[in-house]
Every structure is written in structure tokens, then in C-alpha cells.
Enzyme design. Structure first.
Site, PDB file in Angstrom:
ATOM      1  N   ARG A 292      -6.016  13.783   2.566  1.00 33.87           N
ATOM      2  CA  ARG A 292      -6.530  13.893   1.189  1.00 33.87           C
ATOM      3  C   ARG A 292      -7.188  12.581   0.808  1.00 33.87           C
ATOM      4  NH1 ARG A 292      -3.212   9.524  -0.328  1.00 33.87           N
ATOM      5  NH2 ARG A 292      -1.058   9.917   0.259  1.00 33.87           N
ATOM      6  N   ARG A 338      -3.714  -2.505  -8.110  1.00 39.30           N
ATOM      7  CA  ARG A 338      -3.102  -1.398  -8.847  1.00 39.30           C
ATOM      8  C   ARG A 338      -2.284  -1.963 -10.009  1.00 39.30           C
ATOM      9  NH1 ARG A 338      -0.760   2.905  -4.366  1.00 39.30           N
ATOM     10  NH2 ARG A 338      -2.462   2.692  -2.846  1.00 39.30           N
TER      11      ARG A 338
END
Length: 452
Positions: A292, A338
């Protein structure tokens, strides 16, 4: 081209997919839980529907309800994002059964690569180097001790169905293995419904470097260079960059070729990532394949100029890739940080209302966001709230841009990991490229130095 796509996800990745759909002229359908009524992806989609309670198994993992919403709203395809149902072969099968295109590889490939044990076997068969280990599930702790003793400590105990570091642990002695085995197995059962465990030899001070691939349904396959994701805490990535400061051109191209060969051998289609561990001698070993989109895909987009979500959607329609390997260039450097709603010292989640959210802007800065001022971060989901991606002509310039951007990134009302990120990128070892997976333990263990 599709007319309407449902995004089976939430947070920044749902917002990201909406943006590429808008570019392609595709209407979007968002789903949300009762806890996400005010979420950004709900506001930005053309249509949005509640699919259940706040917990993920009541909503974002409720595949029957998601398929029902998709059918009632006549969507052509479902983009799963990352995490949640993105690597659930049963979900992909249900999409296919109901005449909805799953934007990703086939259920069969997802299933094969979803088992780390099975994936190891497949990669060995196609000549991809793997970390020394076993290719079968352990029967019990006694067998684990026998295998580990024969292999030699330290070893890595792993959950076959694992991800995100769950069920994975470095084990240095037999006594420690006996102590942690059942706990890791239980976590694997709880999170993945599969308690199968196996053992690999622990590679000392490795780097985590992965290769992004794209494969269309006509069999055309390319690699989009690598991403280095070695800066991690609790086996979860926090800073990723491209290109890696460690690889030479020969190794870089060889890893790319191996990744493409592996993808072709298993009949892969769409975007995927082959993850490798790389030792100090630049030997690389297959770690796992993610079937993915990756969280860190923006760094690849920034150095190649290729919109990976757009490519995913177009491949899913049956369109052929419009470029070949020789067309894919590398431009400059990119680093992604992040931003997590978490304590910068303990790394525990820090949910709450965001009372101030001021972010830096500039031509070298890109944001992927899931929050806004006044938004409440709930305790139900992964605490990542945003990604800050910074680019430059080279690594040094990019690091300097990132330092400046983080200095001007202000979040109040919740704790964030920004102080920890500042420590990482300001450390001389990071500047020097000494970015192995034990960076945080090696250089940031003195928590007293963490600000705020």
C-alpha cells in the site's frame, strides 16, 4: 477514469487522497466515526458518512458497513490509504465481489505478503537476500529457545502478521526470551488475530532503507529510488529522508532492480514498498513488503516530482505507466518529520484540544495535516497529527530548512514530539549521516535534555 472514490481511512492520508482525486476530477466520499465528526477529511470530501462508534473496530475496520456505504453511493473504487484495511485481503476481495475497484494489489498478493513468514519464502525463491532466520511458525517457547540458541543471541522475535513494531522485540538471552515470548504472542493475537511467531538473526546497527515501486497491470515496473527511515522510536519511524546519505550509486541501483524483480515475480500491481535492512558493509536484506501507500511517500514525491496517489488511481483504472525507469530522475533532497501528539520524553500519546496551531510556510515546505486550531485529538487513533516535509538542493541545506521550520511550528493544548525532532536533527551524528536504527537509544537516551 473513476467518477467517485470512497476513502476508507481518516486523518492526513484521507485529506491527501482527496487532493489527488480533486486533481483528477473525481468526486470523493469520506467515512468517519462518531469521534471524527469534525475531522478535516470530513469537511473536505464531497460527501461524508458516519460508519460507527469511535473505536476503529466499530467504524474504520467495519468493512461490511464501509462496503454498504460504497454501494449505496455508487462509488467506482475504494482507496484504503495506509494502515486500517489497506492490507486486508478479505476487504479487497469484498470490494471485488461487489464490483468496486480496490486501489491496490490483488487480494492474493496482499495475503502472501501479509505473512512475514510466507513473504520470506517467496523472496528466497526469487533470489532476494533475507535476514538469516526460520521460515515456519514457532510451536512454543521451548522451540523458540532451541532455534535462538542454535542461531546465536541476540535475535529478533517477530510476529508473522505484525506491523508497526507490535509483537517485535530484540532478545539478548534465553532467559529474556522465555520472559517476553508469551507477551509478544498475545499482542500479535490481539492486534492481528494471528499469534504466529518466528525468529530472525538480529542485525547490529542496521539502517532501514526501503524502495518505492510502481507496477501497472501491463507488467511495466519501475523503482522510484529509496527512502531511509532509520530514525525510529519503539520500532516506529519518525524521520524519513530521500535519498539515503549512506548508499552509493551502485548499491542504490542494485536495490532498485531487486525490488522490481521481486514485485514482478509475485505478480504485483499498483504502488508498493520493499523494505530492507542494510548493514555497515552495505549488504541489504529483505525485511518486508508493504502492499500500500507508505506514510513517508511525500519524500519520494518531492525528489521525483511524481504524484504517487495519482499514479495509484490511474493504475487501478488499467492505465499504463507513462514513464520508464530512465525517465525517473532524482532532484535535490527531502526530509519528512512526523508530528505526533505525544510526550517527547516518554513517547506516550497526549490527546486533547489543540488550542493553538501555527505552522511555517515557504517554497521548501510541504504540510500533510489532519488537525486545525480547535480540533480535539482523541485517544482512539494513532497519535500522528501531521507531517512536515522540507526540501533543499542537498542534505545539509534541507536539514537547515527543517531546523528553521520546526522552530516556527507551534502547537499548544497538547504535547507533541517536536522537541524530540529538534534534538535529532540538531545532533552532530544526524548531520554526519550516522542514522542507524538505534539512533534514539544511542544519542537521545539522556531525557533531561529534552525541552518542554
Amino acid at each position: 477514469m473513476f467518477k467517485k472514490v470512497l476513502i476508507a481511512n481518516r486523518g492526513e492520508i484521507a485529506v491527501r487522497v482527496i487532493r489527488s482525486c480533486e486533481y483528477l476530477g473525481i468526486k470523493t466520499v469520506a467515512i468517519f466515526s462518531e469521534a471524527d465528526r469534525d475531522a478535516l477529511h470530513v469537511q473536505l470530501a464531497d460527501e461524508a458518512f458516519c460508519v460507527g462508534g469511535p473505536r476503529v473496530n466499530e467504524s474504520y475496520l467495519n468493512l461490511e458497513k464501509i462496503i454498504e456505504v460504497a454501494k449505496e453511493n455508487s462509488v467506482d473504487a475504494i482507496h484504503p490509504g495506509y494502515g486500517l484495511l489497506s492490507e486486508n485481503s478479505h476487504f479487497a476481495e469484498e470490494c471485488n465481489k461487489n464490483g468496486i475497484v480496490f486501489i491496490g494489489p490483488s487480494p492474493k498478493v496482499i495475503s502472501r505478503m501479509g505473512s512475514k513468514i510466507e513473504a520470506r519464502k517467496v523472496m528466497v525463491n526469487v533470489g532476494v537476500p533475507v535476514v538469516p532466520g526460520i521460515d515456519y511458525p514457532l510451536g512454543d517457547v521451548e522451540e523458540a529457545c532451541r532455534v535462538a540458541s542454535k542461531m546465536g543471541f541476540p535475535v529478533m522475535l517477530k510476529a508473522s502478521a505484525g506491523g508497526g513494531g507490535i509483537g517485535m522485540q530484540v532478545v539478548k538471552t534465553e532467559e529474556e526470551l522465555r520472559k517476553v515470548y508469551s507477551g509478544n504472542q498475545k499482542r500479535a493475537n490481539d492486534f492481528f488475530g494471528d499469534g504466529a511467531m518466528f525468529i530472525e538473526k538480529f542485525i547490529e546497527n542496521p539502517r532501514h532503507i526501503e524502495v518505492q515501486i510502481l507496477v501497472d497491470s501491463q507488467g511495466n515496473a519501475v523503482y522510484l529510488w529509496e527512502r531511509e527511515c532509520s530514525i525510529q522510536r519503539r520500532h516506529q519511524k519518525v524521520i524519513e529522508e530521500a535519498p539515503s546519505s549512506f548508499l552509493d550509486e551502485e548499491t542504490r541501483r542494485e536495490m532498485g532492480k531487486v525490488a522490481v524483480r521481486a514485485a514482478k515475480a509475485i505478480g504485483y500491481t499498483n504502488a508498493g514498498t520493499i523494505e530492507f535492512l542494510v548493514d555497515s558493509n552495505k549488504n541489504f536484506y529483505f525485511l518486508e513488503m508493504n502492499t500500500r501507500l507508505q506514510v513517508e511517500h511525500p519524500v519520494t514525491e518531492e525528489i521525483t516530482g511524481i504524484d504517487l496517489v495519482k499514479e495509484q488511481i490511474e493504475i487501478a483504472t488499467g492505465k499504463e505507466l507513462t514513464f520508464s525507469q530512465s525517465d525517473i530522475k532524482r532532484i535535490g533532497h527531502a526530509i519528512e518529520a512526523r508530528i505526533y501528539a505525544e510526550d517527547p520524553q516518554t513517547f506516550f500519546p497526549s490527546p486533547g484540544k489543540v488550542t493553538k496551531f501555527k505552522i511555517p510556510n515557504g517554497e521548501n515546505i510541504r504540510h500533510e495535516l489532519a488537525v486545525y486550531e480547535g480540533f480535539t485529538v482523541t485517544p482512539y487513533y494513532d497519535p500522528m497529527i501531521a507531517k512536515l516535509i522540507v526540501t533543499g538542493n542537498d542534505r545539509d541545506e534541507t536539514i537547515n530548512h527543517l531546523k528553521e521550520a520546526l522552530e516556527n511550528y507551534h502547537v499548544e493544548g497538547i504535547k507533541t514530539n517536536i522537541p524530540m525532532l529538534k534534538r535529532v536533527i540538531s545532533h552532530p551524528a544526524f548531520s554526519a549521516g550516522d542514522t542507524t536504527t538505534n539512533f534514539v537509544q544511542k544519542y537521545l537516551s539522556d531525557k533531561s535534555k529534552v525541552e518542554g
